[in-house]
Design a protein around this motif. Structure first.
Motif, short mmCIF file in Angstrom:
data_model
loop_
_atom_site.label_atom_id
_atom_site.label_comp_id
_atom_site.label_asym_id
_atom_site.label_seq_id
_atom_site.Cartn_x
_atom_site.Cartn_y
_atom_site.Cartn_z
N UNK A 6 0.02 12.76 8.94
CA UNK A 6 1.09 12.63 7.68
C UNK A 6 0.32 13.02 6.34
N UNK A 7 1.42 12.73 5.75
CA UNK A 7 1.08 13.21 4.78
C UNK A 7 2.10 12.35 3.78
N UNK A 8 0.74 11.96 2.78
CA UNK A 8 0.71 10.97 2.18
C UNK A 8 1.50 11.50 0.59
N UNK A 9 1.27 11.18 -0.20
CA UNK A 9 1.89 11.17 -1.09
C UNK A 9 1.49 10.53 -2.31
#
Lengths: 162, 162
Positions: A6-9
């Motif tokens: 997942x790309x976590x901001x």
């Protein structure tokens, strides 16, 4: 074994700092929510105290400091409530949401934000209308601690938020 | 305002489950470490109890449950130590590292792993040799709690790890 990326901001915004991040920059999708770090869990057994669906994943219940991952679908928020004796600490890990104390403006939350909820403070927390939202909830241990659940956050109040 | 997009590798591996993830799959770079969720902080003031450089970022020190983000450079590990009275909980957020209790094999750690360190247990934790590593350290409150720092983890012991 399930693995995912997942790309976590994340953001350096602090609650005490300015909230100038564009509203959608940390928004999370359902797919991201289901892969969130520390786990998505099951439908929240405390759902009757929430508007909308939320999901609960115990992170640890041993060793004296219970912690849970709580994930809210868009628009989901818990009722106004009060932690008696011991407070709670929220560590925001994904998505965009809100924390509001009674009589104060709601504070927009993003990954990396930390909320110290003192005991005896009426408040609610939950997702933004267009984002899934996950925080770790750390229960501050206290002798004879308890939760008091109060009224819902009305659509009228909630819909004022971005 | 600084914003960034670190890619955080997460996994559903539990410490009680099998550790079959390829060793490098959650490795983190220095750049990722400096942008880790909940912050990188400053050179660790407890550095004399560590082999190599580590960085400490207070997450919250109010409200009864102190929490810190600890980031280790590759090969960095703390000395063997014991938490007296109250234990500690580690929440791994980035990179690859290890936790070892005295007399037991080291356990490889990845993002999403949770370690409950009981009080009175001799142990160490730190990074893998080729990865930066970050965990949240949650101090379990205890009356008259203290830390006892012991000998270094020798290069001979450490170099047996992947």
């Amino acid at each position: 074994m399930k693995k995912f990326l997942p790309i976590i901001l994340t953001t350096t915004v602090l609650l005490t700092g300015g909230q100038t991040m564009a509203q959608s920059e940390s928004n999370a999708t359902e797919e991201q929510a289901k892969q969130v770090i520390f786990g998505f869990g099951e439908l929240n057994p405390y759902g009757k105290y929430f508007t909308g669906k939320s999901y609960l994943k115990p992170i640890t219940t041993t060793n004296g400091v219970p912690m849970y991952n709580v994930t809210f679908e868009p628009k989901c928020r818990n009722n106004w409530h009060i932690h008696h004796k011991g407070g709670q600490i929220l560590l925001v890990t994904q998505g965009r949401g809100y924390y509001q104390e009674w009589g104060k403006p709601a504070q927009e939350l993003h990954p990396g934000d930390v909320v110290n909820i003192p005991p005896e403070t009426k408040h609610w927390h939950g997702a933004a209308k267009d984002s899934w939202f996950t925080h770790i909830a750390v229960e501050v241990p206290a002798k004879d601690g308890s939760n008091e659940w109060l009224e819902r956050v009305s659509d009228e109040e909630y819909n004022k938020l971005k």
